[in-house]
Scaffold this active site. Structure first.
Site, PDB file in Angstrom:
ATOM      1  N   ASP A  92      34.633  42.163  40.620  1.00  0.00           N
ATOM      2  CA  ASP A  92      33.481  41.346  40.470  1.00  0.00           C
ATOM      3  C   ASP A  92      33.495  40.296  41.487  1.00  0.00           C
ATOM      4  O   ASP A  92      32.912  39.383  41.605  1.00  0.00           O
ATOM      5  CB  ASP A  92      33.497  40.703  39.289  1.00  0.00           C
ATOM      6  N   ASP A 238      39.188  39.867  23.973  1.00  0.00           N
ATOM      7  CA  ASP A 238      40.371  40.377  23.423  1.00  0.00           C
ATOM      8  C   ASP A 238      40.586  40.163  22.195  1.00  0.00           C
ATOM      9  O   ASP A 238      40.897  41.146  21.258  1.00  0.00           O
ATOM     10  CB  ASP A 238      41.674  40.030  24.325  1.00  0.00           C
TER      11      ASP A 238
END
Length: 492
Positions: A92, A238
């Protein structure tokens, strides 16, 4: 009126200490579970597959000039059949990292690297992982952040643990590339080792919820998809996916003997950036998952540890409230408004700090060769760690409160340094753009406040909170000074 206020502070103090005490009971039980699990870990059998499955390794990257090449070199050394290995670089980046990666990949024409560059950061890391998963060919998905150096045998060590279709994820233990760099890196290692040894092993041994740590782990792709794929509505995607998967019945495995070396943030501004994301994201996941976990048909023990796990970042709110209200409690003692029964109750709650300290001591001694040398180090590091942890209470309590109250904020990356290569200095890092927040100045004020309390205790002979206030004065002072110095680096 002042006396009513003092008793109100006493009530806040007792409630905060009760929360810390309950949290310490959960930690103590995890320590007991860890001690029981050590022998069974050695006996665990793994079955090597007759045919190695196709694996996709995902490397989420965003503006990583200093570590991107190191990561690519490390992943290129993975000891796994080349025809069964796909490596996705999910980039990114908005700076020269893009060109650096493309040039570096020319060094490995025979390795199946797939470079995916997004034009926007929708969903941040979760969005990048989700987009990469749509074209991932692997049955299993390994993930490494840019500051990691994967073990060449990582895949050969982890894949055999997927011997059952119910196993959704295998997590390795983080180790530290630059632990010896400074006092701050040593104290971070001291804290992380307790999580990766006592907490992860303790929870996994008794079948409680554990979490994928965002990196250094490998997923069954079917598990990610069945759990709803990566979500970007929290800062800890996560932990969020971990709970969604385990609530659906997937089993996780934690293996402490499989090590994944990583870099620790060497300066306080980077540490605070990381801590803010972890603590706020944890609180967001608590809001998202606590009710559904309590509503499931699970043993009380599992629910208790899930609540302790999800709300563990709230310990910073409790520490902040206890530390501030202890000033009023001290004045109650000075006015002789506190009976001996109240003092005994306070003593009972202090046992919680003993249990928490024991968890960190056991993790520190784990695997150490020299007991006496380690004992000497532990005597120094434990009070330093506890002091700095309390000095971080204001910063982290703000993050937790924002998470619990639903205030949204962007995903702020932790700058990487690659200092062990000796190729750059802290001042040369172009990613140090943090501004000095108001909380840093308040930390300096709190250091002075608790220093005054130390002098008052010595002057009056009322030593009720002397060690506690001394540690708070030192902790807030060290956090303030190291924060101010590190924020100044970004302006130089």
């Amino acid at each position: 009126m002042p006396d009513i206020l003092l008793y109100a502070l006493l009530g806040i103090y007792l409630l905060g200490m009760l929360f810390i005490f309950l949290y310490s009971l959960a930690q103590g039980q995890l320590l007991f579970s860890f001690l029981k699990a050590r022998k069974s870990l050695l006996k665990t059998q793994k079955i090597s597959p007759q045919e190695w499955p196709l694996v996709t390794v995902q490397l989420p990257v965003f503006n990583e000039l200093y570590v991107a090449e190191r990561l690519i070199d490390a992943v290129a050394k993975l000891n796994y059949p080349k025809e069964k290995l796909e490596i996705q670089i999910l980039d990114d980046s908005t700076d020269q990292t893009v060109d650096l990666i493309r040039e570096k990949l020319k060094d490995y024409p025979n390795i199946h690297f797939k470079y995916i560059h997004r034009q926007d950061r929708t969903g941040f890391k979760a969005g990048a992982l989700r987009e990469g998963l749509t074209v991932a060919k692997g049955e299993f998905i390994a993930i490494f952040d840019s500051d990691f150096i994967p073990d060449p045998d990582f895949l050969q060590k982890t894949i055999p643990f997927f011997h059952s279709d119910k196993i959704g994820m295998v997590q390795s233990r983080w180790t530290h590339l630059n632990e010896e760099y400074s006092l701050l890196t040593k104290l971070q290692a001291f804290a992380l080792d307790a999580h990766f040894l006592i907490e992860q092993i303790g929870r996994n041994h008794q079948g409680a919820f554990i979490n994928f740590n965002g990196t250094g782990g490998i997923w069954r792709k079917a598990c990610i998809l069945d759990a709803g794929n990566w979500h970007d509505d929290t800062l800890t995607e996560d932990l969020d996916l971990s709970y969604r998967a385990q609530k659906k019945g997937w089993k996780f495995i934690y293996r402490p003997e499989i090590e994944s070396p990583a870099e620790l943030p060497p300066i306080m501004s980077a540490i605070k950036s990381q801590q803010f994301r972890w603590t706020k994201g944890g609180a967001e996941c608590a809001v998202k998952h606590a009710k559904s976990v309590l509503g499931q048909n699970l043993p009380f023990r599992i629910k208790f540890h899930a609540m302790a796990h999800l709300f563990n970042s709230s310990i910073f709110i409790a520490v902040l409230l206890v530390s501030l209200s202890s000033i009023g409690v001290w004045f109650l003692g000075e006015k002789e408004f506190l009976s001996s029964e109240w003092l005994r109750m306070a003593g009972l709650f202090l046992m919680g700090f003993v249990l928490i300290a024991l968890v960190y001591l056991v993790s520190y001694f784990y695997g150490k060769r020299s007991f006496f040398r380690s004992l000497g180090e532990a005597i120094i590091y434990l009070p330093l760690f506890l002091s700095v942890s309390m000095g971080m209470a204001l910063h982290n309590a703000q993050a937790v409160w924002e998470g619990l109250s639903g205030k949204k904020s962007p995903f702020i990356r932790t700058p990487k340094f690659n200092l062990e290569s000796k190729k750059q200095t802290l001042k040369a890092n172009r990613y140090l753009t943090f501004k000095t927040p108001i909380t840093t100045w308040i930390e300096g004020v709190l250091s002075l406040v608790f220093l005054v309390m130390v002098f008052l205790a010595i002057q009056t002979g009322n030593y009720l909170f002397l060690p506690f206030h001394a540690m708070l004065a030192f902790g807030y002072g060290l956090v303030f000074i190291s924060s101010f110095k590190s924020y100044a680096l970004g302006k130089s």
